[in-house]
Design a protein around this motif. Sequence first.
Motif, PDB file in Angstrom:
ATOM      1  N   UNK A  25     -70.865 -35.971 -67.184  1.00  0.00           N
ATOM      2  CA  UNK A  25     -71.909 -35.140 -66.593  1.00  0.00           C
ATOM      3  C   UNK A  25     -71.365 -33.846 -65.992  1.00  0.00           C
ATOM      4  N   UNK A  26     -70.102 -33.547 -66.264  1.00  0.00           N
ATOM      5  CA  UNK A  26     -69.451 -32.305 -65.841  1.00  0.00           C
ATOM      6  C   UNK A  26     -68.600 -31.807 -66.994  1.00  0.00           C
ATOM      7  N   UNK A  27     -68.220 -30.545 -66.953  1.00  0.00           N
ATOM      8  CA  UNK A  27     -67.335 -30.005 -67.991  1.00  0.00           C
ATOM      9  C   UNK A  27     -65.925 -30.539 -67.830  1.00  0.00           C
ATOM     10  N   UNK A  28     -65.464 -30.639 -66.565  1.00  0.00           N
ATOM     11  CA  UNK A  28     -64.096 -31.065 -66.291  1.00  0.00           C
ATOM     12  C   UNK A  28     -64.030 -31.685 -64.910  1.00  0.00           C
ATOM     13  N   UNK A  29     -63.258 -32.742 -64.790  1.00  0.00           N
ATOM     14  CA  UNK A  29     -62.935 -33.308 -63.480  1.00  0.00           C
ATOM     15  C   UNK A  29     -61.551 -33.926 -63.578  1.00  0.00           C
ATOM     16  N   UNK A  30     -60.696 -33.553 -62.628  1.00  0.00           N
ATOM     17  CA  UNK A  30     -59.324 -34.053 -62.619  1.00  0.00           C
ATOM     18  C   UNK A  30     -58.768 -33.984 -61.203  1.00  0.00           C
ATOM     19  N   UNK A  31     -57.755 -34.803 -60.957  1.00  0.00           N
ATOM     20  CA  UNK A  31     -57.053 -34.735 -59.681  1.00  0.00           C
ATOM     21  C   UNK A  31     -56.258 -33.440 -59.660  1.00  0.00           C
ATOM     22  N   UNK A  32     -56.316 -32.725 -58.553  1.00  0.00           N
ATOM     23  CA  UNK A  32     -55.563 -31.476 -58.407  1.00  0.00           C
ATOM     24  C   UNK A  32     -54.073 -31.756 -58.520  1.00  0.00           C
ATOM     25  N   UNK A  33     -53.416 -30.951 -59.317  1.00  0.00           N
ATOM     26  CA  UNK A  33     -51.959 -31.053 -59.443  1.00  0.00           C
ATOM     27  C   UNK A  33     -51.257 -30.131 -58.450  1.00  0.00           C
ATOM     28  N   UNK A  34     -52.013 -29.226 -57.825  1.00  0.00           N
ATOM     29  CA  UNK A  34     -51.443 -28.259 -56.895  1.00  0.00           C
ATOM     30  C   UNK A  34     -51.556 -28.695 -55.435  1.00  0.00           C
ATOM     31  N   UNK A  37     -51.850 -34.780 -52.456  1.00  0.00           N
ATOM     32  CA  UNK A  37     -52.611 -35.942 -52.018  1.00  0.00           C
ATOM     33  C   UNK A  37     -51.779 -36.711 -51.000  1.00  0.00           C
ATOM     34  N   UNK A  38     -52.477 -37.428 -50.109  1.00  0.00           N
ATOM     35  CA  UNK A  38     -51.806 -38.229 -49.088  1.00  0.00           C
ATOM     36  C   UNK A  38     -52.414 -39.622 -49.093  1.00  0.00           C
ATOM     37  N   UNK A  39     -52.055 -40.427 -48.107  1.00  0.00           N
ATOM     38  CA  UNK A  39     -52.664 -41.748 -48.005  1.00  0.00           C
ATOM     39  C   UNK A  39     -54.026 -41.704 -47.326  1.00  0.00           C
ATOM     40  N   UNK A  40     -54.529 -40.497 -47.047  1.00  0.00           N
ATOM     41  CA  UNK A  40     -55.864 -40.364 -46.454  1.00  0.00           C
ATOM     42  C   UNK A  40     -56.744 -39.323 -47.148  1.00  0.00           C
ATOM     43  N   UNK A  41     -56.199 -38.610 -48.129  1.00  0.00           N
ATOM     44  CA  UNK A  41     -56.941 -37.523 -48.779  1.00  0.00           C
ATOM     45  C   UNK A  41     -56.481 -37.356 -50.223  1.00  0.00           C
ATOM     46  N   UNK A  42     -57.445 -37.073 -51.092  1.00  0.00           N
ATOM     47  CA  UNK A  42     -57.115 -36.687 -52.461  1.00  0.00           C
ATOM     48  C   UNK A  42     -58.075 -35.572 -52.858  1.00  0.00           C
ATOM     49  N   UNK A  43     -57.606 -34.654 -53.684  1.00  0.00           N
ATOM     50  CA  UNK A  43     -58.383 -33.486 -54.086  1.00  0.00           C
ATOM     51  C   UNK A  43     -58.725 -33.562 -55.570  1.00  0.00           C
ATOM     52  N   UNK A  44     -59.963 -33.204 -55.886  1.00  0.00           N
ATOM     53  CA  UNK A  44     -60.448 -33.195 -57.265  1.00  0.00           C
ATOM     54  C   UNK A  44     -60.914 -31.798 -57.644  1.00  0.00           C
ATOM     55  N   UNK A  45     -60.470 -31.335 -58.798  1.00  0.00           N
ATOM     56  CA  UNK A  45     -60.985 -30.098 -59.380  1.00  0.00           C
ATOM     57  C   UNK A  45     -62.147 -30.462 -60.275  1.00  0.00           C
ATOM     58  N   UNK A  46     -63.255 -29.728 -60.130  1.00  0.00           N
ATOM     59  CA  UNK A  46     -64.466 -30.017 -60.893  1.00  0.00           C
ATOM     60  C   UNK A  46     -65.039 -28.722 -61.439  1.00  0.00           C
ATOM     61  N   UNK A  47     -65.370 -28.740 -62.730  1.00  0.00           N
ATOM     62  CA  UNK A  47     -66.139 -27.653 -63.328  1.00  0.00           C
ATOM     63  C   UNK A  47     -67.481 -28.232 -63.749  1.00  0.00           C
ATOM     64  N   UNK A  48     -68.549 -27.672 -63.213  1.00  0.00           N
ATOM     65  CA  UNK A  48     -69.893 -28.178 -63.501  1.00  0.00           C
ATOM     66  C   UNK A  48     -70.344 -27.741 -64.887  1.00  0.00           C
ATOM     67  N   UNK A  49     -71.451 -28.286 -65.326  1.00  0.00           N
ATOM     68  CA  UNK A  49     -72.023 -27.889 -66.613  1.00  0.00           C
ATOM     69  C   UNK A  49     -72.449 -26.427 -66.611  1.00  0.00           C
TER      70      UNK A  49
END
Length: 111
Positions: A25-34, A37-49
């Motif tokens: 339901x999105x063009x792209x979704x992935x865990x940020x490589x830049x 991430x920690x044991x309390x936070x993770x970041x996701x890059x998302x490109x919408x439709x």
Amino acid sequence: MSEHLLDSQGWQEEAQAIINDVKDHVKLIEVSKQLQSTDSTIYLNVETLEHAKYTFELTVHGFRFCGNNFDENTLQNNEYFETPYALLNSVSPGFKNSFLDVLFQKLNYCK
């Protein structure tokens, strides 16, 4: 004392489950490589439709926007969403339509 319920591997697994749930339901979704991430936070890059790019932060508090492009943590925003669906629904009409179309097809198949 920081809040965390998962270790870093647990956050990676949680992120992968989220990716699997919304990837159609999105063009792209992935865990940020830049962004680290920690044991309390993770970041996701998302490109919408609609081709808008965001970075989302996932913590024990939920999901929030933290960037208006990939790999950004520049927004000071305290609005958290309980689910990735609620977050994506707030910025992407295409997400909502795509998600509802699939749900409708599944419901019709069950008849």
